[in-house]
Structures are given as structure tokens and as C-alpha cells.
Design a protein around this motif. Structure first.
Motif, short mmCIF file in Angstrom:
data_model
loop_
_atom_site.label_atom_id
_atom_site.label_comp_id
_atom_site.label_asym_id
_atom_site.label_seq_id
_atom_site.Cartn_x
_atom_site.Cartn_y
_atom_site.Cartn_z
N TYR A 75 -33.80 -42.14 -26.81
CA TYR A 75 -33.59 -40.90 -26.09
C TYR A 75 -32.80 -41.14 -24.81
O TYR A 75 -32.88 -42.22 -24.21
N GLU A 81 -37.41 -21.40 -31.10
CA GLU A 81 -36.31 -21.12 -32.03
C GLU A 81 -36.14 -19.63 -32.29
O GLU A 81 -35.02 -19.14 -32.44
N PHE A 131 -33.08 -28.43 -24.06
CA PHE A 131 -32.63 -29.30 -25.14
C PHE A 131 -32.73 -28.57 -26.48
O PHE A 131 -33.52 -28.97 -27.36
N PRO A 132 -31.98 -27.49 -26.68
CA PRO A 132 -32.15 -26.67 -27.89
C PRO A 132 -31.84 -27.41 -29.19
O PRO A 132 -32.45 -27.13 -30.22
N GLU A 133 -30.93 -28.37 -29.15
CA GLU A 133 -30.54 -29.06 -30.37
C GLU A 133 -31.57 -30.09 -30.82
O GLU A 133 -31.56 -30.53 -31.98
N ARG A 134 -32.50 -30.46 -29.93
CA ARG A 134 -33.49 -31.49 -30.28
C ARG A 134 -34.91 -31.05 -29.94
O ARG A 134 -35.79 -31.88 -29.80
N ARG A 135 -35.11 -29.73 -29.84
CA ARG A 135 -36.40 -29.25 -29.33
C ARG A 135 -37.57 -29.67 -30.22
O ARG A 135 -38.63 -30.06 -29.71
N GLU A 185 -37.93 -32.27 -32.20
CA GLU A 185 -38.18 -33.71 -32.03
C GLU A 185 -38.81 -33.98 -30.68
O GLU A 185 -39.73 -34.80 -30.55
#
Length: 411
Positions: free
Chosen positions: A7, A333, A128-132, A134
Motif C-alpha cells: 500500500y 459504493e 480512495f474510491p478505487e480501492r475502498r 480492499e
């Protein structure tokens, strides 16, 4: 460390701060009943009352925190809540000299401690919308490492001083507030103009009562989690007295929770495999979590032995690992800028299960021992599966309705 090395530095700093805060929080809460009974000289009924009042304060805090996110602004809400929580913890040893003041302060600590929860979860989803999905999972893992460390240290600190536990908890909460003060300041500079990080006005059509009418996005899922939390009370008001009644060493109960903490960390690859194969969607993960819980409770019901409880803890932990990151990921989401409100609302509804579960299960145990308690847990998990299925159907219907509306607007 390899688990966290993939990360970015910004995320790892956030994880480190969360771990320290969860370690400090877990120093205190295992000792509350002991403090009331041992230090204050009250009976266990009084200790239970304190825990109940604190839990009710937590429900109110989650509801209030979600509603205030856009009205107050993320920085003032998170930093203010954590700062007030720290002050309450510092004042707790002095307040314990007066029983009414102690109970009142415990309620306020419950409010302030929970006030920042939906805001922090929403911030993660927005930042962090693209990895929320995770990130919600890895923060859950980091927090549980902190809980394991803090719980292990709490007993040693109690031998030294209960006050030391309260003060250290206050220190970590205050440090977390300072961290967010500087971290959110830098973040606001990077994301200037973003409506999800700033204080925004809320129109009449977006009032709390209007948002609550959108039951498809939160209600069925929240009721399902309420039922799971209700059933999970079996560990405190079913398994714990059963171990004592069977003359097993009390440490056997502690071993079950040690197993829980170890599994949350080491079983992550298994959960990743499960999410890639059998439970690919968030809705499937939530339904699968209830199935695991029900299977665990069924082990307690049918085996009623320590090996059965070990197997039950393994299955219930798998359920916990699925549901904990799934709920905030789903709302982040689907709910857009209203995510903080729905996180607070769903968290408050779900937490109600932890309030009513111990009392009802305790009454059932007093009447018939472990069997009726286990039956109740199995039934609540089964109902939870049903509500998760209804939630999945409702969310699919809502998604298809949105797609149809978008197609019409384009034509």
C-alpha cells in the motif's frame, strides 16, 4: 509487514494511526466491569448497567455522526469527536468519585467514541474510491491487531492501575485527533473543491427523514446485522457460563477469542480466495457471512463441547471477516455523498443487537442452559440470511431502475 507493504505511504500512515488508536481503546473496555465491581465496590448488575448505557450512547453517536458529516464538515467532526472522547477518558478517574457523574460521563464517552466512526469510514470511501473495498478490509485487520495487543496488555495494566488504562486510552484518542488534524489539512489542500470532503448545505429533499425513506439501500441489511449481533451474544451469555458450569478452566474461554484474533490475520488469503470464487459481489459476501454464523451456532447447538465451540468460533470468525468490510464498502459504493448518513444509520441499527442480545440470551440461559440460547442464535442467523437475500434483491431492483432512467434520459 509484507501484507502492508503493497500500500502507498499515505495509506500505511493511516493504518498505523488506526492500529495505535484501536490498541488504546481495547486497553480499557475489558476492564470496565472489573473497575465498577472491584474499584467502585458496586455489584455486577451495576456494571452491566454502565455497559448498557455506554452502548446506548454508542448507538446515538453513530446516528448523530452520520447526520452531521456534511453539516459540520469532516475535519471538525472527526477531530472534535476524538478530542472530546480523550477529554472524557482523562476525566473518568475523577468522575468515578460520584456514581451519577460516572454513569453520565460513560454515556458521553459512548457518544463521542462512536461519533467519528461513520465519518472516518465515509472519508476512506471518498478518499480512495478505487480501492475502498480492499482498504476497509485491511483497516479491519489492523484494528483487530490493535485489539489483540490492547486486550493482552489490559490485564497487566489493571494490576498496576485502572487509572493508567483510562489515561493511556485518552492519550491514544488524543493522538488520533492530532493525526487527523494534520492529515485532513493536507488532504483538503489536495482535494480542494471536492464536495465529499467539505461542509455542504443540505436541502429539504435531502433531510434525514427523507433519506430514511430510501429503505432499500440500508434497512434490510441493517436488520440482518442487528440479528447477527443479537446472535453473537451467545459467546458472553451462553458459551461463557457453560464453560464455568462444566468446570472448565476460565482460560479456555479466553483461548476462543485468541483464536478469533489469530484467524482474522492469518486467514486473509482464504477470504480472498472465497471472494474471488464463491462470493464475488458484496451482496454475496454479506449473505455468506450469515451462513457462516449460522453454521457456527449450529455447531454449538449440536455438539455442546469445547471442540464444538472451537469449530463454532472458526466459522463465526469467517462470518465476521466477510461482513465487517462489506457493509461500509456497499454503502460507499451506492450512497454517494449521503454515505456518512447511511453509515451512521445502519451502524446504529445494527448495534442495537448488541444491546438487547445479552439480556434476552441471559434470560434464556437461566431457564434452560445452552440449548435454548443456541437455538435462538441459529434462528436469528437464519432470519439474517433471509434479510440479506431481500436486501440483494432490492439493491438489484434499484440498480436496474437507475439504469433504465439513465437510458431514458440519454434518448
Amino acid at each position: 509487514m509484507r501484507y502492508f507493504s503493497k500500500y502507498p505511504k499515505e495509506i500505511n500512515v493511516f493504518l498505523g494511526a488506526s492500529l495505535i488508536n484501536s490498541t488504546g481503546s481495547s486497553l480499557m473496555w475489558p476492564l470496565i466491569a472489573m473497575f465498577v465491581f472491584d474499584e467502585l465496590g458496586r455489584n455486577m448488575k451495576a456494571a452491566g448497567l454502565v455497559i448498557l448505557i455506554h452502548s446506548l450512547g454508542g448507538i446515538a453517536g453513530q446516528l448523530l455522526g452520520g447526520a452531521l458529516y456534511h453539516r459540520v464538515g469532516v475535519k471538525r467532526l472527526i477531530v472534535g469527536a476524538l478530542g472530546m472522547n480523550a477529554l472524557g477518558l482523562f476525566a473518568l478517574p475523577v468522575a468515578s468519585q460520584s456514581w451519577p457523574l460516572f454513569i453520565t460521563l460513560m454515556a458521553l464517552i459512548g457518544v463521542f467514541n462512536a461519533l467519528s466512526m461513520p465519518a472516518i469510514q465515509a472519508f476512506i470511501g471518498f478518499r480512495f474510491p478505487e480501492r475502498r473495498g480492499e482498504l476497509f478490509n485491511v483497516i479491519y485487520v489492523a484494528n483487530n491487531i490493535g485489539v489483540a495487543v490492547g486486550t493482552a496488555l489490559s490485564g497487566f495494566l489493571a494490576d498496576v492501575s485502572y487509572t493508567l488504562s483510562f489515561v493511556l486510552n485518552g492519550v491514544t484518542s488524543g493522538a488520533f485527533a492530532v493525526f487527523f488534524l494534520f492529515y485532513l489539512g493536507r488532504t483538503e489542500n489536495k482535494t480542494a473543491g471536492s464536495p465529499v470532503l467539505a461542509q455542504t448545505s443540505v436541502s429539504r429533499s435531502e433531510s434525514a427523514w427523507m433519506l430514511m425513506r430510501n429503505i432499500r439501500i440500508y434497512l434490510y441489511m441493517s436488520v440482518a446485522v442487528l440479528l447477527l449481533n443479537f446472535g453473537n451474544s451467545i459467546w458472553n451469555t451462553g458459551v461463557s457460563p457453560f464453560i464455568i458450569a462444566e468446570d472448565m478452566p476460565k482460560r479456555m474461554y479466553g483461548f476462543l477469542w485468541t483464536l478469533n484474533g489469530i484467524l482474522i490475520f492469518v486467514a486473509q488469503p482464504l477470504m480472498t480466495l472465497l471472494k474471488r470464487t464463491a462470493a464475488r459481489t458484496i451482496n454475496a459476501q454479506m449473505t455468506a457471512s450469515a451462513i457462516f454464523y449460522m453454521a457456527g451456532y449450529a455447531c454449538i447447538l449440536t455438539m455442546q463441547s469445547y471442540p464444538g465451540m472451537v469449530l463454532a468460533m472458526i466459522l463465526a470468525t469467517f462470518g465476521e471477516m466477510l461482513i465487517a468490510p462489506a457493509m461500509p464498502a456497499f454503502l460507499s459504493e451506492r450512497a454517494g455523498k449521503h454515505t456518512p448518513f447511511y453509515l451512521g444509520l445502519s451502524g446504529g441499527i445494527g448495534s442495537a443487537g448488541r444491546v438487547i442480545g445479552p439480556y434476552m440470551m441471559g434470560a434464556y440461559y437461566d431457564r434452560g442452559g445452552l440449548s435454548p440460547v443456541a437455538w435462538l442464535a441459529v434462528v436469528t442467523a437464519l432470519l439474517s440470511i433471509g434479510f440479506f437475500i431481500i436486501h440483494a434483491m432490492a439493491s438489484r431492483h434499484r440498480a436496474s431502475a437507475k439504469a433504465s432512467a439513465a437510458a431514458v434520459s440519454q434518448t
